[in-house]
Design an enzyme around this catalytic site. Sequence first.
Site, mmCIF file in Angstrom:
data_model
loop_
_atom_site.group_PDB
_atom_site.id
_atom_site.type_symbol
_atom_site.label_atom_id
_atom_site.label_comp_id
_atom_site.label_asym_id
_atom_site.label_seq_id
_atom_site.Cartn_x
_atom_site.Cartn_y
_atom_site.Cartn_z
ATOM 1 N N TYR A 55 0.830 -1.207 0.000
ATOM 2 C CA TYR A 55 0.000 0.000 0.000
ATOM 3 C C TYR A 55 0.867 1.260 0.000
ATOM 4 C CZ TYR A 55 -4.678 -1.928 0.866
ATOM 5 O OH TYR A 55 -5.893 -2.546 0.755
ATOM 6 N N LYS B 165 3.528 -15.176 2.178
ATOM 7 C CA LYS B 165 3.750 -15.921 0.938
ATOM 8 C C LYS B 165 5.257 -16.150 0.849
ATOM 9 C CE LYS B 165 2.320 -17.741 -2.958
ATOM 10 N NZ LYS B 165 1.457 -18.936 -3.045
ATOM 11 N N ASP C 94 -2.477 -18.341 0.291
ATOM 12 C CA ASP C 94 -3.451 -19.071 -0.541
ATOM 13 C C ASP C 94 -4.118 -20.170 0.281
ATOM 14 O OD1 ASP C 94 -0.966 -20.315 -0.447
ATOM 15 O OD2 ASP C 94 -0.964 -20.967 -2.539
ATOM 16 N N ASP D 141 -6.133 -7.071 4.145
ATOM 17 C CA ASP D 141 -7.300 -6.440 3.517
ATOM 18 C C ASP D 141 -8.209 -7.522 2.956
ATOM 19 O OD1 ASP D 141 -8.909 -4.342 2.429
ATOM 20 O OD2 ASP D 141 -8.000 -4.739 0.474
ATOM 21 N N ASP E 57 -11.952 -9.336 4.788
ATOM 22 C CA ASP E 57 -13.268 -9.403 4.118
ATOM 23 C C ASP E 57 -13.778 -10.840 4.117
ATOM 24 O OD1 ASP E 57 -13.113 -6.670 3.424
ATOM 25 O OD2 ASP E 57 -14.052 -7.056 1.474
HETATM 26 C C1 IPM Z 1 -10.344 -1.257 4.154
HETATM 27 C C2 IPM Z 1 -10.615 -0.648 2.811
HETATM 28 C C3 IPM Z 1 -9.452 0.283 2.471
HETATM 29 C C4 IPM Z 1 -8.195 -0.543 2.423
HETATM 30 C C5 IPM Z 1 -9.660 1.081 1.177
HETATM 31 C C6 IPM Z 1 -10.957 1.850 1.167
HETATM 32 C C7 IPM Z 1 -8.504 2.005 0.920
HETATM 33 O O1 IPM Z 1 -10.795 -1.626 1.856
HETATM 34 O O2 IPM Z 1 -10.249 -0.504 5.149
HETATM 35 O O3 IPM Z 1 -10.234 -2.479 4.237
HETATM 36 O O4 IPM Z 1 -7.912 -1.172 1.402
HETATM 37 O O5 IPM Z 1 -7.477 -0.569 3.415
HETATM 38 MN MN MN Z 2 -10.806 -3.678 2.649
#
Ligand code: IPM
Ligand code: MN
Length: 358
Positions: free
Chosen positions: A142, A192, A224, A248, A252
């Site tokens: 990032y 990884k 993975d 990230d 999710d």
């Molecule tokens: C998160 C979001 C952010 C990230 C984006 C909006 C920049 O997806 O907080 O997980 O990738 O960190």
């Molecule tokens: Mn995110």
Amino acid sequence: MKYTIAVARGDGVGPEVISQAIRILDRVSGVYGHKFEYRSVLAGGAAIDETEEALPKETIDICRGSDAVLLGAVGGGKWDALPREQRPETALLRLRKELGLFANIRPAVLFEALADACPLKAGIISGGVDIVVVRELTGGIYFGEKGVKESGDMGLAAYDVEIYAEEEVRRVARTAFSLARERAGKITSVDKANVLESSRLWRRTVSALAAGYPGVTLEHMYVDNAAMQLVRDPGQFDVILTGNMFGDILSDEAGVISGSIGMLPSASFAAGNFGLYEPVHGSAPDIAGKDRVNPVAAILSAAMMLRYSFGLSGEAEAVEQAVKSVLDEDYRTPDIYSEGKKAVGTKEIGALIAERIL
Ligand code: IPM
Ligand code: MN
């Protein structure tokens, strides 16, 4: 005690979920006699519209001068055409960097009442799910060097460098070890290392720290495989420690196991008690302003603020318990609704949760 909270409502559903989180904080303040002072700040698209900057300096200054930051969500189609460095998301990325928030904590807990909202088969989640993803937040790909260059026959090329320094790994790993010590005592460090040099350094550094935490078991897993294991047998995980990009993605994935991303809170820490608290979900412009968004993620983020930045664990538990009661009583926002349950909107579920904090 009095606590100062910088509040960035942001874009899309951000203001709606923050209103409910504040309703809950006000309730806590009434019941327990704390004083919360809110300072509104602009961030994201809302800030671009007013000041032409996603993260005005005033916002950073006010956040720095507060005990904690509560953030809604940033972004939306309206600002999609802007170049990368002017987009609403830069507010989030710069705020993390400017405030030194290197450790991002994302719990993924499956509330029993929501087992049917979890997309995994009953047998897979029968042992319950209680995972915390600890994601490094101010380094890695990032924030490494980025660029676009001409690449001869191949046309334009673009690159983003994944780079980690030992101390960047150590400080976030310490957060993970301390957390694991208070939980089930297991860390899965995800990398990884079979391909990436940065992952090899990550793995060595985390391993070297483990000796200082004798009560904690450390295992390493390739990303993975981790992505697969999370849906195959989530019960094997306690604390997942990983870098910015893998974190990230995996947070999710871990999130959806809890029934809805609308349930997931997060906290980001610098050294010390200061923290930024925000729901994991985004600004969801498609449902903004419709009283449809689930404010539980924001409410649970406020609970994390009470616990970690203010040391108010009893109050945090009262909020979490209130959320659990409302779910047990079958109230559901659209994202977690199923037939036979009681359909409620953003404001109503906020009010129901507040009422149950006694
Ligand atoms: C998160 C979001 C952010 C990230 C984006 C909006 C920049 O997806 O907080 O997980 O990738 O960190
Ligand atoms: Mn995110």
